[in-house]
Enzyme design. Structure first.
Site, short mmCIF file in Angstrom:
data_model
loop_
_atom_site.label_atom_id
_atom_site.label_comp_id
_atom_site.label_asym_id
_atom_site.label_seq_id
_atom_site.Cartn_x
_atom_site.Cartn_y
_atom_site.Cartn_z
N ASN A 9 0.87 -1.18 0.00
CA ASN A 9 0.00 0.00 0.00
C ASN A 9 0.91 1.22 0.00
O ASN A 9 1.49 1.56 1.02
CB ASN A 9 -0.90 -0.01 1.24
CG ASN A 9 -1.72 1.26 1.36
OD1 ASN A 9 -1.85 2.01 0.39
ND2 ASN A 9 -2.26 1.51 2.54
N LYS A 11 0.06 4.32 -0.39
CA LYS A 11 -0.57 5.54 0.13
C LYS A 11 -0.31 6.71 -0.83
O LYS A 11 -0.26 6.48 -2.04
CB LYS A 11 -0.08 5.84 1.55
CG LYS A 11 -0.12 4.59 2.43
CD LYS A 11 0.15 4.86 3.87
CE LYS A 11 0.18 3.54 4.60
NZ LYS A 11 0.18 3.70 6.04
N HIS A 95 -9.47 1.14 4.87
CA HIS A 95 -8.17 1.37 5.54
C HIS A 95 -8.36 2.35 6.69
O HIS A 95 -9.16 3.28 6.60
CB HIS A 95 -7.16 1.93 4.53
CG HIS A 95 -5.77 1.92 5.06
ND1 HIS A 95 -5.31 2.91 5.91
CD2 HIS A 95 -4.76 1.04 4.91
CE1 HIS A 95 -4.05 2.63 6.24
NE2 HIS A 95 -3.69 1.51 5.66
N GLU A 97 -6.73 4.78 7.69
CA GLU A 97 -6.52 6.20 7.37
C GLU A 97 -7.75 6.80 6.71
O GLU A 97 -8.04 7.98 6.88
CB GLU A 97 -5.26 6.36 6.50
CG GLU A 97 -4.00 6.14 7.34
CD GLU A 97 -2.79 5.63 6.57
OE1 GLU A 97 -2.78 5.70 5.33
OE2 GLU A 97 -1.85 5.14 7.23
N GLU A 164 -5.29 -4.79 10.67
CA GLU A 164 -4.28 -3.76 10.83
C GLU A 164 -4.54 -2.98 12.12
O GLU A 164 -5.32 -2.02 12.12
CB GLU A 164 -4.34 -2.78 9.65
CG GLU A 164 -4.02 -3.43 8.31
CD GLU A 164 -3.43 -2.41 7.35
OE1 GLU A 164 -2.32 -2.65 6.87
OE2 GLU A 164 -4.06 -1.37 7.11
N GLY A 170 2.56 2.39 10.59
CA GLY A 170 3.50 3.48 10.39
C GLY A 170 4.19 3.92 11.66
O GLY A 170 4.82 4.98 11.70
N SER A 209 3.50 -2.02 10.31
CA SER A 209 4.96 -2.04 10.48
C SER A 209 5.59 -3.40 10.15
O SER A 209 6.51 -3.84 10.84
CB SER A 209 5.35 -1.56 11.88
OG SER A 209 4.92 -0.21 12.06
N GLY A 230 2.91 -1.04 4.21
CA GLY A 230 2.98 0.36 3.84
C GLY A 230 4.42 0.79 3.61
O GLY A 230 5.01 0.55 2.55
C1 PEP Z 1 -0.71 0.26 5.97
O1 PEP Z 1 -0.93 1.44 5.95
O2 PEP Z 1 -1.50 -0.53 5.40
C2 PEP Z 1 0.46 -0.21 6.72
C3 PEP Z 1 0.42 -1.41 7.23
O3 PEP Z 1 1.48 0.69 6.88
P1 PEP Z 1 2.93 0.38 7.57
O4 PEP Z 1 3.42 -0.94 6.98
O5 PEP Z 1 3.78 1.54 7.17
O6 PEP Z 1 2.69 0.27 9.01
#
Ligand code: PEP
Length: 246
Positions: A9, A11, A95, A97, A164, A170, A209, A230
């Site tokens: 992803n 973003k 998601h 966000e 998630e 993040g 992460s 991400g």
């Molecule tokens: C995401 O936004 O789907 C995600 C898992 O981000 P990150 O891997 O940066 O935590």
């Protein structure tokens, strides 16, 4: 044997030239990987360019969001048919966000899931609790509500569920394998109530992460069938290493 799904992803990152550069470096690194699904999700503006670059590679293309209406006066929105037209087979819906910054609630997420599925897209449906909800002992209640409302009147076909935890996105703070496995097993149980034995083949992937360092352990969890990545998906070498987890 389960077929893992590893999805990037991006973003709001990468222009069209940056997308082409990434794929030029990434595709040769994963060309021999055939036993797992690999998906990338660039921003809308780079989807067509990515679709061209992905031709013949087996790597799939996803949008990061979708609107539920088919067409009309919805300035700024993109329909499921437009996403298909740009070359996508997948779309991410719900998601955190989107939920957090764009006020998407479970009912909106459900509309999006239904519209995307009706158009023939495979949906990566995201759920996850905040730190506050976890600390208040509400994780299972939140996840149950998100799954039941988000997937109301939605069958189990063409569906991947992404767990998630918001506190892990993040932040560099990954769920432990025990925390991930516990919630994945719970989601599996909720899906079992919704779909009966059809739920058994549904994949539940982990996001939050995921890195080259922790991916092998997370993917070894019984009920983890892939990852949504991400930050670590933005560099070709690190995402290729994640895709090639052992
Ligand atoms: C995401 O936004 O789907 C995600 C898992 O981000 P990150 O891997 O940066 O935590």
């Amino acid at each position: 044997m389960k077929r893992y799904c590893i999805a990037a992803n991006w973003k709001m990152n990468k222009t069209i030239p940056e997308t082409r550069d990434f794929l030029r470096a990434f595709l040769p690194l994963v060309k021999d990987i055939k036993d797992r699904d690999v998906v990338i999700s660039p921003p809308f503006t780079a989807l067509s360019a990515a679709a061209d670059a992905l031709k013949g590679s087996g790597v799939k293309l996803s949008a990061q969001d979708v609107f539920w209406e088919e067409k009309g006066a919805y300035t700024g929105e993109v329909s499921p048919a437009m996403i298909l037209d740009a070359g996508c087979s997948h779309v991410i819906v719900g998601h955190s966000e989107r939920r957090q910054y764009f006020s998407e609630d479970d009912v909106i997420v459900n509309r999006k899931v239904k519209a995307a599925r009706k158009a023939g897209l495979e949906v990566i449906f995201c759920v996850g609790e905040s730190l506050e909800e976890r600390e208040a002992g509400r994780t299972f209640d939140i996840i149950k509500r998100q799954v039941e409302t988000g997937l109301a009147e939605v069958g189990p076909e063409n569906l991947v569920v992404a767990y998630e935890p918001i506190w892990a996105i993040g932040t560099g703070r990954t769920a432990t394998v025990e925390q991930a496995q516990e919630v994945h097993a719970f989601i599996k149980k909720v899906l079992g109530i919704l779909y009966g034995n059809k739920a058994e083949s549904l994949r539940i992937i982990y996001g939050g992460s995921v890195t080259t360092e922790n991916v092998d352990n997370l993917m070894a969890c019984e009920d983890v069938s892939g990852a949504l990545v991400g930050g670590a998906s933005l560099k070709a070498e690190s995402f290729a290493r994640i895709v090639s987890f052992k």
